[in-house]
Design a protein around this motif. Structure first.
Motif, short mmCIF file in Angstrom:
data_model
loop_
_atom_site.label_atom_id
_atom_site.label_comp_id
_atom_site.label_asym_id
_atom_site.label_seq_id
_atom_site.Cartn_x
_atom_site.Cartn_y
_atom_site.Cartn_z
N ILE A 89 0.78 -1.03 -0.01
CA ILE A 89 -0.14 0.16 0.02
C ILE A 89 0.87 1.23 0.09
N THR A 90 0.27 2.27 -0.59
CA THR A 90 1.26 3.56 -0.73
C THR A 90 0.45 4.51 0.14
N LEU A 91 0.94 5.02 1.39
CA LEU A 91 0.45 5.95 2.24
C LEU A 91 1.14 7.35 2.17
N HIS A 92 0.52 8.45 2.21
CA HIS A 92 0.77 9.76 2.40
C HIS A 92 0.47 10.16 3.80
N ILE A 93 1.36 9.94 4.76
CA ILE A 93 0.84 10.30 6.36
C ILE A 93 2.11 11.20 6.58
N PRO A 94 1.58 11.96 7.76
CA PRO A 94 2.65 12.80 8.43
C PRO A 94 3.73 11.66 9.06
N GLU A 95 4.86 12.08 8.96
CA GLU A 95 5.99 11.36 9.52
C GLU A 95 6.00 11.52 10.80
N LEU A 96 6.00 10.32 11.38
CA LEU A 96 5.99 10.08 12.88
C LEU A 96 7.27 9.55 13.58
N ARG A 97 7.98 10.44 14.27
CA ARG A 97 9.32 10.02 14.89
C ARG A 97 10.26 9.68 14.18
N GLY A 98 10.21 10.11 12.87
CA GLY A 98 11.26 9.49 11.98
C GLY A 98 11.42 8.29 11.53
N LYS A 99 10.36 7.52 11.45
CA LYS A 99 10.20 6.12 10.90
C LYS A 99 10.59 6.02 9.36
N ARG A 100 11.43 5.14 9.40
CA ARG A 100 11.94 4.74 7.74
C ARG A 100 11.03 3.86 7.31
N GLU A 101 10.94 3.84 5.89
CA GLU A 101 9.95 2.93 5.18
C GLU A 101 10.37 1.54 5.43
N ASP A 102 11.61 1.19 5.43
CA ASP A 102 11.94 -0.12 5.58
C ASP A 102 12.11 -0.77 7.12
N GLU A 103 11.33 -0.03 8.02
CA GLU A 103 11.06 -0.28 9.22
C GLU A 103 9.27 -0.48 9.59
N LEU A 104 8.79 -0.43 8.38
CA LEU A 104 6.99 -0.53 8.53
C LEU A 104 6.74 -1.65 7.78
N PHE A 105 5.89 -2.35 8.19
CA PHE A 105 4.82 -3.18 7.39
C PHE A 105 3.45 -3.09 7.81
N ALA A 106 2.51 -3.71 6.81
CA ALA A 106 1.23 -3.65 7.45
C ALA A 106 0.54 -5.02 7.34
#
Length: 190
Positions: A89-106
């Protein structure tokens, strides 16, 4: 489109301008840049004049928006995989505490065990760098059931996975289970 005003463009070409612009920005950034050139606007001017926030076009006092491409798995499936064959999924969300894309999954929620907090079909974005603390919603790879979404609790010195729905009993977290991430945001199914 040359010689047309921005209001003509918004009313005649883009009946739902906010969704159309965000779709265009995500799918064809070069076409969006051509649109900006025709309008003779910078991204900042576009955001200011339309109220549509675009990454890189910050309005003073606004929260920066970051574009994330996040792998999605279904609850009950194996751990998330960061590969091109995966669903994203592609999300345009406010950056929260500097999370990197490779640290996220859904994880796409299946069933009613986390109702009323989470519903069947909701997508929860998890952060691999989050602290698994009591009361937090976590994604756990359970050795007998794939990935589950539960609330982490501690009772009598042991860790348990709780459902928000009281019809589902808590289960102990075992040495074979692995906490993959802590809930960062929810994408609610409509």
């Amino acid at each position: 489109m040359v010689g047309r005003s921005a209001s003509w463009l918004a009313t005649q070409v883009l009946p739902d301008p906010e969704n159309a612009i965000r779709y265009l920005w995500a799918k064809d950034p070069e076409a969006f840049n051509r649109l900006l050139r025709v309008l003779q606007w910078t991204p900042e001017e576009f955001s200011r004049e339309t109220g549509i926030q675009l990454p890189g076009a910050e309005i003073p006092g606004s929260i920066p928006v970051v574009r994330y491409r996040i792998p999605v798995i279904d609850a009950g499936a194996g751990p998330p995989m960061w590969n091109e064959g995966a669903e994203y999924i592609t999300l345009h969300i406010p950056e929260l505490r500097g999370k990197r894309e490779d640290e996220l999954f859904a994880v796409r929620v299946k069933g009613d065990s986390m109702e009323p907090t989470l519903r069947d079909g909701d997508i929860v974005v998890f952060w691999t760098g989050g602290a698994p603390e009591p009361g937090r919603i976590v994604a756990v790879h359970v050795h007998w059931d794939g990935v589950v979404v539960k609330r982490l609790q501690r009772y009598n010195g042991s860790w348990y996975l709780y459902s928000d729905n009281p019809d589902h009993p808590p289960v102990p977290l075992t040495e074979h289970d692995r906490i993959l991430g802590v809930a960062a945001t929810l994408v609610r199914k409509m």
